[in-house]
Design a protein around this motif. Structure first.
Motif, short mmCIF file in Angstrom:
data_model
loop_
_atom_site.label_atom_id
_atom_site.label_comp_id
_atom_site.label_asym_id
_atom_site.label_seq_id
_atom_site.Cartn_x
_atom_site.Cartn_y
_atom_site.Cartn_z
N LYS A 219 -18.42 -2.25 -38.95
CA LYS A 219 -17.86 -3.64 -39.20
C LYS A 219 -16.43 -3.40 -39.14
O LYS A 219 -16.09 -2.94 -39.63
N PHE B 79 -26.68 -6.77 -33.24
CA PHE B 79 -24.95 -7.32 -33.52
C PHE B 79 -25.30 -8.60 -33.29
O PHE B 79 -25.62 -9.55 -33.35
N VAL B 80 -23.29 -8.90 -33.76
CA VAL B 80 -23.40 -10.56 -33.77
C VAL B 80 -23.39 -10.88 -32.40
O VAL B 80 -22.32 -10.60 -31.54
N GLU C 234 -23.67 -15.44 -30.74
CA GLU C 234 -23.57 -17.01 -31.22
C GLU C 234 -24.86 -17.68 -30.49
O GLU C 234 -24.86 -17.08 -29.59
N GLN C 235 -25.40 -18.05 -32.00
CA GLN C 235 -26.31 -18.94 -31.18
C GLN C 235 -26.71 -20.54 -32.28
O GLN C 235 -26.43 -20.22 -32.32
N LYS D 7 -22.66 -13.68 -26.06
CA LYS D 7 -21.93 -13.08 -26.33
C LYS D 7 -20.73 -12.35 -25.35
O LYS D 7 -21.26 -13.00 -23.99
#
Length: 476
Positions: free
Chosen positions: A109, A398-399, A401-402, A423
């Motif tokens: 991270k 993984f990171v 946007e939602q 993403k």
């Protein structure tokens, strides 16, 4: 009283010493606080430049100093440019030797420590077990850089080869003291126009070796530039919208809308179709000949079309394990050219919609882009759940946007819950499974049939009423 001539050298020496101490203090204060006494015993960096995406394999032998506290993380440093182009970072600890060698994955991270000198950014490799004092471990790090190859010249004709620049450092950029290190650059062909020499430097065929270098201080950076031939098609998907519509009546329909461009050296001059077809080994070496999309197994109702209509230049190979769709654009793509198209297909519901132990339903789909060896600048995945679904929850490794929105389709009353995932800078390593959990009551499956039955019933009632009504205005 003026100082004597004999005391001047002593005063100058003292002044220089104070300046050096002040500079050392300022550098130390600008550096992040590192854990314990970690140092890199040996480092081997292998950079794969054979494609349009730069892949870096880094092997670090890390040692924690004796009498130092346990270390729970190891830091990786990147330049600001690398940080912007960084698509994914993976790390694992290597244990055992040869055939018994095992790799234990570690989470990676962005570090919450202050930025390193010169704006360098840090990532943390979180160790599954703390590194004790005087203990040594080996880390295997893999990361991908996009848009890191710069075409030079920026414009070429149809028959010219494509040459690119790549910039990096001969030594490893690290916040730790590196005792020994080597860097390898792998090119796709023997044509290497030039490369920076930092002794010792050697070249063997398609590979350039920098090092071995010894005793490099923390945050050392020696810039290098490699100019070489790379005719690999630079496929860049500027925008991809994947729409996944789930129907509990037995089908999963997927529609993918692409905005594709060739990200290599721009084409100049006039395009000759005759030359392109008569001299395929010379003309348009870096253009798109075809693209390969890897689809799930048991696909059906596959189509490939653009704004004009269906494109017939596609071939589907499918078996029980995978499906491959080979597509050819309507026209060859040279550097700077664009095209838009749509791929659609259906999947059996029972393969991709399952039921969890707590009674919830969930979809098990693949994230990323089905087209191989491409970079997606902006990816949007819309999972349209059946009408009546509640409490959606997306699980992505993984990171991203939602958010949740409502979409409408045929015969919908209250609308369908839609989970939207976004993403940027997506590569093939992001093609991993992800899940969307939701609650659904089977009674809602009767909503659309009952609506159709009610509509037909009302239509017949209206017909009967119309036939039995007398709307004439004359007297009987």
């Amino acid at each position: 009283m003026a100082p004597s001539p004999s005391s001047l050298p002593t005063a100058i020496s003292s002044l220089l010493l104070l300046l050096l101490l002040a500079a050392a203090v300022s550098v130390y204060s600008s550096s992040p606080v590192l854990e314990g006494g970690i140092r890199v015993v040996s480092a081997e960096k292998r950079i794969d430049l054979t494609g349009s995406i730069v892949k870096v394999f880094l092997t670090l032998k890390v040692e924690n100093a004796a009498a130092a506290p346990e270390a729970s993380q190891v830091l990786l440093a990147f330049t600001p440019t690398e940080f912007e182009r960084l698509a994914i970072v993976k790390a694992a600890r290597a244990e055992g030797r040869r055939k018994k060698k095992m790799y234990i994955p570690h989470a990676v991270k962005a570090s919450d420590l202050a930025a390193a000198p010169n704006g360098h950014r840090l990532y943390s490799v979180l160790l599954s077990s703390a590194l004790k004092s005087a203990e040594v471990t080996t880390l295997e790090v893999f990361y991908v850089l996009t848009h890191s190859l710069e075409p030079f010249p920026a414009e070429i004709t149809q028959s010219d080869p494509q040459l690119v620049y790549y910039r990096d450092s001969a030594v490893l950029l690290s916040p730790y003291h590196v005792l020994e290190q080597t860097t390898y650059l792998k090119m796709p062909s023997n044509r290497v126009e030039s490369f920076t020499r930092v002794d010792p430097t050697s070249r063997t065929g398609t590979e350039v070796k920098y090092g071995t270098y010894y005793d490099q201080l923390p945050n050392s950076y020696v810039p290098i530039l490699v100019h070489y031939e790379n005719n690999y098609p630079f496929a860049v998907v500027e925008e991809l919208v994947r729409k996944v519509e789930i129907s509990h009546w037995g089908n999963v329909q997927i529609t993918e809308q692409y905005k594709l461009r060739h990200g290599g050296a721009r084409h100049k001059g006039v395009f000759s179709r005759l030359e392109y077809q008569s001299r395929p080994s010379i003309s348009g070496l870096s253009s798109f000949k075809n693209l390969l999309a890897r689809l799930p197994p048991r696909v059906h109702s596959v189509y490939y079309r653009d704004e004009i209509g269906n494109i017939s230049s596609s071939h589907l190979r499918s078996d029980s394990h995978k499906s491959e769709l080979e597509i050819e654009p309507r026209y060859p793509l040279f550097g700077g050219w664009h095209c838009t198209f749509t791929i659609g297909y259906g999947l059996p519901l029972q393969d991709f919609v399952l039921e969890s132990d707590d009674g919830r339903r969930y979809t098990n789909l693949t994230f990323g882009c089905p087209l191989l060896d491409t970079v997606v600048d902006d990816l949007t995945i819309k999972v349209v759940l059946p009408e009546g679904s509640k409490n959606p929850q997306a699980v992505v490794p993984f990171v991203v946007e939602q958010h949740v929105e409502t979409s409408y389709s045929y015969l919908d009353v209250v609308g369908r819950t839609t989970v939207v995932l976004k993403k940027k800078n997506v590569v093939g390593e992001h093609n991993v499974p992800f899940q969307v959990y939701y609650e659904f009551k089977p009674i809602f499956m009767l909503a659309e049939p009952l609506m159709l039955i009610s509509a037909v019933f009302l239509f017949f009632v209206a017909c009967i009423a119309y036939l039995h009504m007398d709307l004439s205005i004359r007297k009987s």
